[in-house]
Design an enzyme around this catalytic site. Structure first.
Site, PDB file in Angstrom:
ATOM      1  N   ASP A  67       1.644  15.393   2.126  1.00  0.00           N
ATOM      2  CA  ASP A  67       1.167  15.504   3.509  1.00  0.00           C
ATOM      3  C   ASP A  67       2.318  15.887   4.425  1.00  0.00           C
ATOM      4  O   ASP A  67       3.486  15.774   4.053  1.00  0.00           O
ATOM      5  CB  ASP A  67       0.445  14.228   3.978  1.00  0.00           C
ATOM      6  CG  ASP A  67       1.159  12.934   3.574  1.00  0.00           C
ATOM      7  OD1 ASP A  67       2.351  12.995   3.221  1.00  0.00           O
ATOM      8  OD2 ASP A  67       0.519  11.874   3.619  1.00  0.00           O
ATOM      9  N   ASN A 136      -5.765   1.802   6.241  1.00  0.00           N
ATOM     10  CA  ASN A 136      -7.189   2.062   6.500  1.00  0.00           C
ATOM     11  C   ASN A 136      -7.875   2.727   5.301  1.00  0.00           C
ATOM     12  O   ASN A 136      -8.965   3.267   5.424  1.00  0.00           O
ATOM     13  CB  ASN A 136      -7.346   2.950   7.741  1.00  0.00           C
ATOM     14  CG  ASN A 136      -6.625   4.282   7.593  1.00  0.00           C
ATOM     15  OD1 ASN A 136      -5.994   4.542   6.569  1.00  0.00           O
ATOM     16  ND2 ASN A 136      -6.729   5.128   8.593  1.00  0.00           N
ATOM     17  N   HIS A 138      -6.664   5.338   3.594  1.00  0.00           N
ATOM     18  CA  HIS A 138      -6.423   6.784   3.418  1.00  0.00           C
ATOM     19  C   HIS A 138      -5.562   7.061   2.194  1.00  0.00           C
ATOM     20  O   HIS A 138      -4.806   6.222   1.727  1.00  0.00           O
ATOM     21  CB  HIS A 138      -5.849   7.429   4.694  1.00  0.00           C
ATOM     22  CG  HIS A 138      -4.439   7.087   5.046  1.00  0.00           C
ATOM     23  ND1 HIS A 138      -3.981   7.089   6.351  1.00  0.00           N
ATOM     24  CD2 HIS A 138      -3.367   6.751   4.299  1.00  0.00           C
ATOM     25  CE1 HIS A 138      -2.698   6.782   6.363  1.00  0.00           C
ATOM     26  NE2 HIS A 138      -2.302   6.568   5.135  1.00  0.00           N
ATOM     27  N   GLU A 143      -7.927  10.778   6.216  1.00  0.00           N
ATOM     28  CA  GLU A 143      -8.323   9.642   7.039  1.00  0.00           C
ATOM     29  C   GLU A 143      -9.807   9.346   6.868  1.00  0.00           C
ATOM     30  O   GLU A 143     -10.598  10.256   6.608  1.00  0.00           O
ATOM     31  CB  GLU A 143      -8.067   9.988   8.517  1.00  0.00           C
ATOM     32  CG  GLU A 143      -6.606  10.221   8.858  1.00  0.00           C
ATOM     33  CD  GLU A 143      -5.822   8.931   9.037  1.00  0.00           C
ATOM     34  OE1 GLU A 143      -5.936   8.025   8.196  1.00  0.00           O
ATOM     35  OE2 GLU A 143      -5.076   8.830  10.026  1.00  0.00           O
TER      36      GLU A 143
HETATM   37  C1  GLP Z   1       1.197   6.977   5.143  1.00  0.00           C
HETATM   38  C2  GLP Z   1       1.220   8.279   4.323  1.00  0.00           C
HETATM   39  C3  GLP Z   1       0.709   8.069   2.928  1.00  0.00           C
HETATM   40  C4  GLP Z   1       1.263   6.768   2.406  1.00  0.00           C
HETATM   41  C5  GLP Z   1       0.580   5.626   3.134  1.00  0.00           C
HETATM   42  C6  GLP Z   1       1.069   4.245   2.749  1.00  0.00           C
HETATM   43  O1  GLP Z   1       0.511   7.138   6.339  1.00  0.00           O
HETATM   44  N1  GLP Z   1       0.530   9.383   4.928  1.00  0.00           N
HETATM   45  O2  GLP Z   1       1.073   9.171   2.119  1.00  0.00           O
HETATM   46  O3  GLP Z   1       1.007   6.675   1.023  1.00  0.00           O
HETATM   47  O4  GLP Z   1       0.603   5.835   4.522  1.00  0.00           O
HETATM   48  O5  GLP Z   1       2.380   4.021   3.188  1.00  0.00           O
HETATM   49  P1  GLP Z   1       3.225   2.762   2.756  1.00  0.00           P
HETATM   50  O6  GLP Z   1       3.549   2.945   1.322  1.00  0.00           O
HETATM   51  O7  GLP Z   1       4.476   2.786   3.613  1.00  0.00           O
HETATM   52  O8  GLP Z   1       2.375   1.561   3.011  1.00  0.00           O
END
Ligand code: GLP
Length: 249
Positions: A67, A136, A138, A143
């Site tokens: 992303d 959430n 995703h 999203e």
């Molecule tokens: C972010 C990214 C995702 C990531 C997720 C979890 O918003 N867009 O690619 O996997 O949220 O992040 P974390 O591992 O810091 O909880």
């Protein structure tokens, strides 16, 4: 889908690194999509360490960016490409020419998404996919609500994602409002997927992901219908017994 629960984050990181190393050894020219976010950072550090210690041939790997924020050039410290480059590519020794970017700085974003999906298709789809779980539900920046057929596309971030991503960059106003994300369709078609989940704050959304009915409101719940999905959670994220249907066989 199988669920592996580790004692803590350190054990999760070791297990994650082993999963990825096994995949790369089995298929050295694999097309791999790699999440940023905090959770996989430990496994990337472990993998780089394993590579230094035991040797790991990454010279033929093809790495895809999961992303990207819209409007940031790759040199911006908040760029997710930059984060992946610092955390994974440089420590592992993956060259820039081996990487397919998701170009959030392209003048034509629709075209950038089409080019990305074409590159995934040309690679025969993702062989390996490492994903984190958004608070959430995703995947990448798919999203809620996100349909399982959603292609790679431009998305507007939800308030919840802006808040959680503010933690990486020191404030809500640092977080761009729009992003490109690898679509649900190419992610769900990956031949092997590892979802890494750590911490008590992910407990509820992980339960909905694993046990709830698959639904657009929890995009990650569609992983129940994908092939060869391993969910790696630490005990803080999954303090429960592993349900029968998720016991690794
Ligand atoms: C972010 C990214 C995702 C990531 C997720 C979890 O918003 N867009 O690619 O996997 O949220 O992040 P974390 O591992 O810091 O909880």
């Amino acid at each position: 889908m199988e669920l592996v629960v580790t004692e803590d984050y350190a054990a999760l990181s070791r297990a994650g690194a082993e999963w990825l190393a096994r995949g790369i050894i089995a298929e050295p020219d694999a097309a791999v999509v790699l999440a940023t976010g905090n959770t996989p950072m430990g496994m990337y550090r472990e993998l780089a360490e394993m590579g230094r210690r035991d040797g790991l041939d990454v010279s033929r790997l093809r790495v895809f960016q999961l992303d990207a924020y819209v409007g940031l050039d790759p040199g911006d410290p908040r760029s997710l490409y930059g984060w992946m480059a610092r955390a994974v590519l440089a420590p592992l020794g993956v060259a820039e020419v081996q990487v397919v970017r998701l170009a959030g700085d392209a003048p034509d974003l629709q075209e950038a998404c089409r080019a990305y999906d074409a590159a995934v298709a040309a690679a025969g789809g993702f062989a390996l996919s490492v994903l984190g779980l958004g608070p959430n539900g995703h995947l990448g920046f798919n999203e809620p609500p996100s349909d399982p057929t959603a292609p790679t596309r431009l998305v507007t971030l939800t308030e919840e994602s802006i808040a959680s991503n503010a933690g990486y960059w020191g404030g809500r106003d640092q977080v761009p409002r729009q992003a490109l994300t690898a679509g649900m369709a190419p992610l769900l078609a990956a031949r092997r997927t590892l979802l890494v989940v750590s911490g008590a704050h992910k407990r509820d959304i992980l339960q909905r992901t694993l046990l709830g009915p698959p639904m657009p409101e929890v995009p990650a719940s569609y992983l129940q219908q994908a092939a060869n999905v391993t969910v790696l959670a630490d005990r803080a994220a999954w303090p429960f017994p592993v349900p029968d249907e998720l016991v690794p066989r």
